[in-house]
Scaffold this motif. Structure first.
Motif, PDB file in Angstrom:
ATOM      1  N   ALA A  32       0.864  -1.184   0.000  1.00  0.00           N
ATOM      2  CA  ALA A  32       0.000   0.000   0.000  1.00  0.00           C
ATOM      3  C   ALA A  32       0.900   1.234   0.000  1.00  0.00           C
ATOM      4  CB  ALA A  32      -0.892   0.002   1.230  1.00  0.00           C
ATOM      5  N   VAL A  33       0.546   2.226  -0.778  1.00  0.00           N
ATOM      6  CA  VAL A  33       1.368   3.426  -0.913  1.00  0.00           C
ATOM      7  C   VAL A  33       0.633   4.618  -0.313  1.00  0.00           C
ATOM      8  CG1 VAL A  33       2.523   4.949  -2.566  1.00  0.00           C
ATOM      9  CG2 VAL A  33       2.452   2.499  -2.989  1.00  0.00           C
ATOM     10  N   SER A  34       1.389   5.481   0.374  1.00  0.00           N
ATOM     11  CA  SER A  34       0.813   6.712   0.919  1.00  0.00           C
ATOM     12  C   SER A  34       1.736   7.876   0.599  1.00  0.00           C
ATOM     13  CB  SER A  34       0.607   6.605   2.433  1.00  0.00           C
ATOM     14  OG  SER A  34       1.844   6.515   3.093  1.00  0.00           O
ATOM     15  N   VAL A  35       1.165   9.069   0.628  1.00  0.00           N
ATOM     16  CA  VAL A  35       1.902  10.306   0.380  1.00  0.00           C
ATOM     17  C   VAL A  35       1.777  11.166   1.627  1.00  0.00           C
ATOM     18  CG1 VAL A  35       2.104  12.344  -1.099  1.00  0.00           C
ATOM     19  CG2 VAL A  35       1.388  10.157  -2.087  1.00  0.00           C
ATOM     20  N   GLU A  36       2.894  11.742   2.078  1.00  0.00           N
ATOM     21  CA  GLU A  36       2.923  12.586   3.270  1.00  0.00           C
ATOM     22  C   GLU A  36       3.711  13.851   2.985  1.00  0.00           C
ATOM     23  OE1 GLU A  36       2.988   9.177   6.736  1.00  0.00           O
ATOM     24  OE2 GLU A  36       4.888   9.973   6.043  1.00  0.00           O
ATOM     25  N   HIS A  37       3.473  14.888   3.813  1.00  0.00           N
ATOM     26  CA  HIS A  37       4.224  16.139   3.665  1.00  0.00           C
ATOM     27  C   HIS A  37       4.439  16.769   5.032  1.00  0.00           C
ATOM     28  CE1 HIS A  37       0.712  18.868   4.202  1.00  0.00           C
ATOM     29  NE2 HIS A  37       0.065  17.797   3.785  1.00  0.00           N
ATOM     30  N   THR A  38       5.483  17.610   5.124  1.00  0.00           N
ATOM     31  CA  THR A  38       5.770  18.335   6.365  1.00  0.00           C
ATOM     32  C   THR A  38       6.648  19.537   6.060  1.00  0.00           C
ATOM     33  OG1 THR A  38       6.561  18.122   8.651  1.00  0.00           O
ATOM     34  CG2 THR A  38       7.900  17.088   6.959  1.00  0.00           C
ATOM     35  N   ASP A  39       6.605  20.502   6.977  1.00  0.00           N
ATOM     36  CA  ASP A  39       7.557  21.609   6.910  1.00  0.00           C
ATOM     37  C   ASP A  39       8.628  21.442   7.980  1.00  0.00           C
ATOM     38  OD1 ASP A  39       6.008  22.123   9.121  1.00  0.00           O
ATOM     39  OD2 ASP A  39       5.747  24.247   8.701  1.00  0.00           O
ATOM     40  N   ASP A  40       8.525  20.362   8.765  1.00  0.00           N
ATOM     41  CA  ASP A  40       9.488  20.091   9.838  1.00  0.00           C
ATOM     42  C   ASP A  40      10.048  18.674   9.684  1.00  0.00           C
ATOM     43  OD1 ASP A  40      10.999  19.903  12.138  1.00  0.00           O
ATOM     44  OD2 ASP A  40       9.278  19.675  13.468  1.00  0.00           O
ATOM     45  N   PRO A  41      11.145  18.520   8.968  1.00  0.00           N
ATOM     46  CA  PRO A  41      11.696  17.181   8.734  1.00  0.00           C
ATOM     47  C   PRO A  41      12.642  16.706   9.835  1.00  0.00           C
ATOM     48  CG  PRO A  41      12.993  18.751   7.540  1.00  0.00           C
ATOM     49  CD  PRO A  41      11.883  19.536   8.220  1.00  0.00           C
ATOM     50  N   HIS A  42      12.496  17.244  11.045  1.00  0.00           N
ATOM     51  CA  HIS A  42      13.360  16.819  12.147  1.00  0.00           C
ATOM     52  C   HIS A  42      13.347  15.290  12.233  1.00  0.00           C
ATOM     53  CE1 HIS A  42      14.800  16.099  16.216  1.00  0.00           C
ATOM     54  NE2 HIS A  42      15.280  17.339  16.207  1.00  0.00           N
ATOM     55  N   PRO A  43      14.496  14.660  12.462  1.00  0.00           N
ATOM     56  CA  PRO A  43      14.553  13.197  12.496  1.00  0.00           C
ATOM     57  C   PRO A  43      13.587  12.552  13.497  1.00  0.00           C
ATOM     58  CG  PRO A  43      16.754  14.103  12.412  1.00  0.00           C
ATOM     59  CD  PRO A  43      15.822  15.265  12.587  1.00  0.00           C
ATOM     60  N   ARG A  44      13.242  13.267  14.558  1.00  0.00           N
ATOM     61  CA  ARG A  44      12.297  12.694  15.527  1.00  0.00           C
ATOM     62  C   ARG A  44      10.842  12.987  15.179  1.00  0.00           C
ATOM     63  NH1 ARG A  44      15.217  13.234  21.398  1.00  0.00           N
ATOM     64  NH2 ARG A  44      17.020  11.998  20.815  1.00  0.00           N
TER      65      ARG A  44
END
Length: 131
Positions: A32-44
């Motif tokens: 199953a494939v999903s798409v995600e986004h963020t403006d905060d790519p902090h490793p945690r």
């Protein structure tokens, strides 16, 4: 600074044809494939915003690529990534995850190290202002 998270993160950005090929590979595996986004790519920060529900029943990469492009258009200064989940053994695990969009300027992170009592080392990741 270039954020390195997920598969292919140390390589140059994938071309649209390469993204399509990777998505088709995941679908061919039954993932199953999903798409995600963020403006905060902090490793945690493991909880990125989902762009719609995971696509469980798709078998053609064109449907996923259309959702990727819609997410990129709606969030031009966000990181966008694709995840592929394998639920074949009764539990979901990420088998493939890669970034398909980055902001024009990545801020990156700085690692601060502090030495404490007994030579204990403490580390903290902080956002860097500017690239």
């Amino acid at each position: 600074m270039r954020i390195t998270q997920g598969t292919f993160s140390f390589l140059p950005d994938l071309t649209p044809a390469q993204v399509t090929a990777q998505v088709q590979y995941a679908l061919d595996q039954g993932w199953a494939v999903s798409v995600e986004h963020t403006d905060d790519p902090h490793p945690r920060n493991t909880f990125w915003e989902m762009w719609g529900p995971p696509m469980f029943d798709l078998r053609d990469a064109a449907g996923v690529v259309g959702e990727i492009e819609a997410c990129k258009a709606a969030s031009p200064e966000h990181y966008v990534r694709v995840n592929a989940f394998d639920s074949s053994r009764g539990w979901e695990s990420v088998r493939l995850s890669f970034i398909v969009q980055r902001p024009a300027q990545e801020k990156g992170f700085r690692l601060d190290r502090t030495e404490g009592e007994g030579r204990t080392q403490r580390y903290a990741l902080r956002h860097r202002a500017g690239a």
